[in-house]
Design an enzyme around this catalytic site. Sequence first.
Site, PDB file in Angstrom:
ATOM      1  N   GLU A  55      -4.302  -2.328   8.955  1.00  0.00           N
ATOM      2  CA  GLU A  55      -5.620  -2.411   8.326  1.00  0.00           C
ATOM      3  C   GLU A  55      -5.989  -1.129   7.593  1.00  0.00           C
ATOM      4  O   GLU A  55      -6.862  -1.130   6.739  1.00  0.00           O
ATOM      5  CB  GLU A  55      -6.699  -2.688   9.387  1.00  0.00           C
ATOM      6  CG  GLU A  55      -6.667  -4.076   9.945  1.00  0.00           C
ATOM      7  CD  GLU A  55      -7.370  -5.077   9.073  1.00  0.00           C
ATOM      8  OE1 GLU A  55      -8.208  -4.680   8.237  1.00  0.00           O
ATOM      9  OE2 GLU A  55      -7.076  -6.260   9.218  1.00  0.00           O
ATOM     10  N   HIS A  70      -2.704  -3.689   3.892  1.00  0.00           N
ATOM     11  CA  HIS A  70      -3.625  -4.822   4.035  1.00  0.00           C
ATOM     12  C   HIS A  70      -4.682  -4.833   2.931  1.00  0.00           C
ATOM     13  O   HIS A  70      -4.859  -5.822   2.226  1.00  0.00           O
ATOM     14  CB  HIS A  70      -4.291  -4.777   5.412  1.00  0.00           C
ATOM     15  CG  HIS A  70      -5.337  -5.829   5.586  1.00  0.00           C
ATOM     16  ND1 HIS A  70      -6.677  -5.558   5.432  1.00  0.00           N
ATOM     17  CD2 HIS A  70      -5.234  -7.142   5.871  1.00  0.00           C
ATOM     18  CE1 HIS A  70      -7.351  -6.677   5.620  1.00  0.00           C
ATOM     19  NE2 HIS A  70      -6.512  -7.647   5.891  1.00  0.00           N
ATOM     20  N   HIS A  74      -5.261  -7.288  -0.609  1.00  0.00           N
ATOM     21  CA  HIS A  74      -6.471  -7.976  -1.077  1.00  0.00           C
ATOM     22  C   HIS A  74      -6.719  -7.678  -2.558  1.00  0.00           C
ATOM     23  O   HIS A  74      -7.021  -8.581  -3.339  1.00  0.00           O
ATOM     24  CB  HIS A  74      -7.700  -7.529  -0.270  1.00  0.00           C
ATOM     25  CG  HIS A  74      -7.861  -8.254   1.025  1.00  0.00           C
ATOM     26  ND1 HIS A  74      -8.653  -9.364   1.156  1.00  0.00           N
ATOM     27  CD2 HIS A  74      -7.343  -8.020   2.253  1.00  0.00           C
ATOM     28  CE1 HIS A  74      -8.614  -9.796   2.404  1.00  0.00           C
ATOM     29  NE2 HIS A  74      -7.815  -8.989   3.096  1.00  0.00           N
TER      30      HIS A  74
END
Length: 131
Positions: A55, A70, A74
Amino acid sequence: MSIPDSVSLGCRHILGSNMMTDRERLGISIARDYLEDPAGERVELTMNELGCSVEANTGSVNKRLYGNIHNNGHVVISLVNDPDGRYNIDPGVMYATETAVKDPVFYRCTSSLTIYLRRTGVVSHLTQHRI
């Protein structure tokens, strides 16, 4: 899905090769059963430490080494319609945390991460007390 060579949004520039390197480094750490902190010290591989490093949040063991795979994922997905900004198209819903779940690809990416972790054996390898 293949990662574009690069995408840009404002001052943010993401190289696909960097994302692949980050993924490889995480895979190596999983195989070794430890993460490395910025001083090169071993940190026990737990689901929490791995999750924070994937993350790239404040609990990440080493953001410089493991990157921001991560969050960059996106961004890359949100810019698929206009990766180099030449058409001035706004990023898709995957860009914002609040709206990412509205894109069906969000669930595909999440399941891909789970599949990747299962293939590496980390899911079955980490015992309950280490999760």
